[in-house]
Design a protein around this motif. Sequence first.
Motif, PDB file in Angstrom:
ATOM      1  N   LYS A 189       0.586  -0.978  -0.331  1.00  0.00           N
ATOM      2  CA  LYS A 189      -0.322   0.105   0.273  1.00  0.00           C
ATOM      3  C   LYS A 189       1.250   1.339   0.191  1.00  0.00           C
ATOM      4  CE  LYS A 189      -3.929  -2.131   2.572  1.00  0.00           C
ATOM      5  NZ  LYS A 189      -4.608  -2.216   3.128  1.00  0.00           N
ATOM      6  N   ARG A 219       1.420   1.077 -10.693  1.00  0.00           N
ATOM      7  CA  ARG A 219      -0.314   0.246 -10.411  1.00  0.00           C
ATOM      8  C   ARG A 219      -0.852   0.217 -11.678  1.00  0.00           C
ATOM      9  NH1 ARG A 219      -1.895  -1.301  -5.854  1.00  0.00           N
ATOM     10  NH2 ARG A 219      -3.604  -0.198  -5.444  1.00  0.00           N
ATOM     11  N   ILE A 256      -6.169   2.093 -12.469  1.00  0.00           N
ATOM     12  CA  ILE A 256      -6.167   3.460 -11.568  1.00  0.00           C
ATOM     13  C   ILE A 256      -7.758   3.911 -10.979  1.00  0.00           C
ATOM     14  CG2 ILE A 256      -5.478   5.360 -11.592  1.00  0.00           C
ATOM     15  CD1 ILE A 256      -3.264   5.376 -12.853  1.00  0.00           C
ATOM     16  N   LYS A 279     -10.133   2.199 -11.028  1.00  0.00           N
ATOM     17  CA  LYS A 279     -11.275   1.154 -10.521  1.00  0.00           C
ATOM     18  C   LYS A 279     -10.423   1.408  -8.944  1.00  0.00           C
ATOM     19  CE  LYS A 279     -11.782  -4.150  -9.714  1.00  0.00           C
ATOM     20  NZ  LYS A 279     -10.932  -5.339 -10.211  1.00  0.00           N
ATOM     21  N   GLY A 280      -9.104   1.190  -8.466  1.00  0.00           N
ATOM     22  CA  GLY A 280      -8.583   1.707  -7.353  1.00  0.00           C
ATOM     23  C   GLY A 280      -9.849   2.825  -6.683  1.00  0.00           C
ATOM     24  N   THR A 281      -9.698   4.375  -7.863  1.00  0.00           N
ATOM     25  CA  THR A 281     -10.161   4.891  -7.298  1.00  0.00           C
ATOM     26  C   THR A 281     -11.705   4.761  -6.559  1.00  0.00           C
ATOM     27  OG1 THR A 281      -8.981   6.290  -8.861  1.00  0.00           O
ATOM     28  CG2 THR A 281     -10.687   7.902  -7.707  1.00  0.00           C
ATOM     29  N   GLY A 336     -13.225   2.160  -5.872  1.00  0.00           N
ATOM     30  CA  GLY A 336     -12.937   0.494  -5.181  1.00  0.00           C
ATOM     31  C   GLY A 336     -11.949   1.998  -3.710  1.00  0.00           C
ATOM     32  N   ALA A 337     -11.477   3.058  -3.738  1.00  0.00           N
ATOM     33  CA  ALA A 337     -11.350   3.559  -2.435  1.00  0.00           C
ATOM     34  C   ALA A 337     -13.243   4.424  -1.996  1.00  0.00           C
ATOM     35  CB  ALA A 337     -10.244   5.425  -2.388  1.00  0.00           C
TER      36      ALA A 337
END
Lengths: 88, 226
Positions: free
Chosen positions: A11, A27, A30, A32-34, A36-37
């Motif tokens: 992380k 990474r 990106i 999908k990560g945002t 997810g966050a």
Amino acid sequence: MESVVPLKEKKLLNVKLRELASWILMRDFILKGTAGAFQRGYYWYYNKYFNMKKGSIVGLSMLLAAYMLFSYCSSYKELKHEQPSEYL
Amino acid sequence: MNENLFAPFMTPVMVGIPITTLIIILPSILFPTPNRLINNRTISIQQWLTKLTSKQLMSAHSPKGQTWSLMLISLFLFIASTNLLGMLPHSFTPTTQLSMNVGMAIPLWAGTVFTGFRNKTKMSLAHLLPQGTPTFLIPMLVIIETISLFIQPVALAVRLTANITAGHLLMHLIGEATLALMNISLLTTLITFIILTLLTILEFAVALIQAYVFTLLVSLYLHDNT
């Protein structure tokens, strides 16, 4: 010193400064990560303040106060010109 | 002062990026989905209100008209929550923009008209002429009824826009007047009281939503089922 855990799975707070550039480049997903966050943040707030047996109005009013603050910041530029009344 | 007055109605921009979409999506966060049989208080209250509203709105329809209930209830919830969120100071109300209201009104009205035309062509054409008119008045009355039909979506959109915009403007003006009159303290209390009353009455913006959906509802009812 070599990292024991592979760089890709760390992380953000665990990444050393030297490895930062290669971490960012490695990474994938990106977007999908945002998303997810955001989802995690939403559910954290929801479970903490809404999803209780005896919920109160605190959760909703904090949300509305934050929205009000956000709108104020967003329209600060137009509000800057409003001076308090000079008639005295 | 004029530019200041209409500044709250401009599309909100933050560091050069328009955030209108985010503000439109915001009310959806306030309605969580029920997961269990007995939910938390927020969801229970919302469920109770939704049941009350949907019974009130949809009970007068035939089963065919009740297929529209999801559409109408979500419309009602959207407009109600958007207007209520706009009552907060400094916030932006999307329903003050005519573009959005026309975008809501025209497709819905057109849907009701086309449903009526498709399923009961004769009946919906017959609505263009009220019963019992004298024969020599018929051509003029058909024209008048057609005009009144086509003015329905415009009326729906403009009604919502004008009401919300006028209410917000009035509150701004009266607030500014109160501040300006602060040093002449005899009138201040009276005007502050007028502000308070106006704010309370404007909370019946929710009643406006009622009017919106009711009007839509009446239109649907007449076109589809009678």
